[in-house]
Design an enzyme around this catalytic site. Structure first.
Site, short mmCIF file in Angstrom:
data_model
loop_
_atom_site.label_atom_id
_atom_site.label_comp_id
_atom_site.label_asym_id
_atom_site.label_seq_id
_atom_site.Cartn_x
_atom_site.Cartn_y
_atom_site.Cartn_z
N TYR A 130 42.12 19.45 37.28
CA TYR A 130 42.64 20.64 36.61
C TYR A 130 44.14 20.84 36.69
O TYR A 130 44.68 21.72 36.02
CB TYR A 130 41.90 21.88 37.13
CG TYR A 130 40.46 21.89 36.69
CD1 TYR A 130 40.11 22.28 35.40
CD2 TYR A 130 39.43 21.45 37.53
CE1 TYR A 130 38.80 22.25 34.96
CE2 TYR A 130 38.12 21.43 37.11
CZ TYR A 130 37.80 21.83 35.82
OH TYR A 130 36.49 21.80 35.39
N PHE A 416 31.75 30.83 42.18
CA PHE A 416 31.22 31.23 40.87
C PHE A 416 31.09 30.04 39.95
O PHE A 416 30.97 30.13 38.78
CB PHE A 416 32.12 32.30 40.23
CG PHE A 416 33.59 31.93 40.17
CD1 PHE A 416 34.09 31.25 39.08
CD2 PHE A 416 34.46 32.25 41.20
CE1 PHE A 416 35.43 30.90 39.01
CE2 PHE A 416 35.79 31.93 41.15
CZ PHE A 416 36.29 31.25 40.05
#
Length: 416
Positions: A130, A416
């Site tokens: 990322y 999450f």
């Protein structure tokens, strides 16, 4: 715009409820194909935000997924800032190296900007992925394995005033959530609990226990007030010498030093156990100063939350600064070019302003490094020493590093 061509025959489109099962199956396959319980699957389905999720489709086949939860993130100074919680990202093995992931990240960041959210955050299954999209590692966590047969705990005054009681995890959700809510503003990186999320933390499928007991909960009270809780399992391990069972901590919160100590003392003293295993804990948790031998606590640090500034000006204005700061940042952001250029940041402990400027730069850095330093847990000076931040004006690195710091180490409180 709801449909976008990525490359070849692959299209991106906003997720439709009727497509969720195939979309989620594609994600599960990308992560190895392990099955989930029906309860767990239904919970994630209920939390999926369809209008904030996209799928990559090759004809009628889903070959990629990406979603974004609606979150609020605590930043230095205590403000709760809107942040897109990037999640459920996966690409089918049959469609790698075709630009599918890049197309989804491009679409997603454009959407986050249009929603007026200055930050995007994620946890990375593979940290190498990322950075090219502007995400910097902003928080770290500790995994610990404490040998409770050889490590003693010294607790502060007032610990004996805290009363502990067992509670059924699902029945104690509300009181535990109330404690968690009071903790959120105190530490950068924590996520305010959004509607529907509380059941995630008492979901207890047997497939997730790794041979340990069902989830247990102990609540700490002072008078009529709940001041802390811990949720944990016990993993049995017996041999010819007896029990070497482990206490496996899932999560814990406490409102003060005494309640924190009382919960840890409880864990240390559980019968028939010889170690405590906890993952994803804050790097500056108070128990570090209570143990007799930190070397026998098996500390292991790892990356946790990655932060991406989607709107540099709004993000830097949303937090406060430990010391007065007046610095011009020359920001490079090839993936979100609207952030590129020079920004003058002025601020202190009361507030901040960040505006475009033509003034000469004091520091030059990419948006990735700015994201890493944003929550105060990664030093700009440290990044500069690695060649990731360039000092243009002498002394600017030291000044900005002090200002960007935080009183408490930033910490991601749940995944999450």
């Amino acid at each position: 715009m709801t449909t976008t061509r990525t490359s070849g025959t692959t299209d991106l489109r906003v997720l439709r409820p009727d497509d969720w099962d195939q979309w989620y199956d594609s994600l599960i396959r990308a992560f190895g194909g392990m099955t989930e319980s029906a309860e767990e699957r239904e919970l994630w389905k209920s939390l999926t935000e369809y209008d904030r999720s996209v799928g990559a489709w090759d004809g009628d086949t889903c070959v990629g997924s990406a979603g974004a939860f609606t979150f609020r993130l605590t930043v230095p100074g205590g403000a709760s800032v809107p942040a897109a919680g990037v999640t459920m990202v996966g690409v089918a093995g049959t469609h790698r190296r075709r630009g599918v992931l890049t197309s989804m990240m491009r679409r997603q960041l454009d959407d986050v900007r249009s929603w007026g959210e200055p930050l995007a955050v994620l946890t990375a299954s593979e940290p190498a992925i990322y950075g090219r999209f502007g995400y910097g590692c902003a928080t770290h966590s500790l995994s610990v394995e404490i040998d409770t047969t050889r490590v003693q705990l010294s607790v502060p005054a007032g610990t004996d005033d805290v009363r502990l009681r067992y509670a059924v995890p699902a029945e104690a959700v509300d009181v535990c959530e109330a404690v968690y809510a009071r903790r959120v503003p105190e530490r950068p990186g924590m996520l305010a609990r959004m509607p529907g999320w509380a059941p995630v933390f008492v979901l207890d499928p047997e497939s997730e226990r790794d041979g340990a007991s069902p989830l247990q909960c102990v609540v700490a009270e002072r008078g009529a007030d709940v001041v802390g809780f811990v949720r944990f399992r016990v993993k049995p391990d017996w041999d010819v010498s007896g029990s070497n069972s482990a206490v496996v901590v899932q999560d814990m919160e406490a409102l003060d030093a005494a309640s924190h100590a009382a919960l840890w003392r409880f864990l240390f003293g559980l019968d028939l156990t010889s170690k405590i295993v906890a993952r994803g804990r804050p790097v500056d948790e108070p128990w570090h100063h209570m143990v007799s031998d930190i070397r026998r606590c098996g500390l292991r640090r790892r990356d946790a939350l990655y932060v991406r500034l989607v709107d540099v000006g709004a993000a830097l204005e949303a937090r406060t600064y430990q010391a007065p700061v007046d610095v011009v940042l020359d920001v490079e952001d090839a993936f979100c070019p609207w952030n590129s250029g020079r920004w003058r940041l002025t601020g202190d402990a009361k507030g901040a302003e960040c505006r475009r400027t033509e003034d000469a730069a004091d520091l030059a850095l990419s948006v990735r490094e700015l994201g890493a330093a944003y929550l105060g847990g990664v030093s700009l000076a440290g990044l500069a020493s690695a060649g990731r931040v360039r000092e243009v004006r002498q002394g600017a690195v030291a000044e900005a590093s002090v200002a960007f710091g935080a009183v408490a180490a930033p910490w991601l409180s749940h995944g999450f």
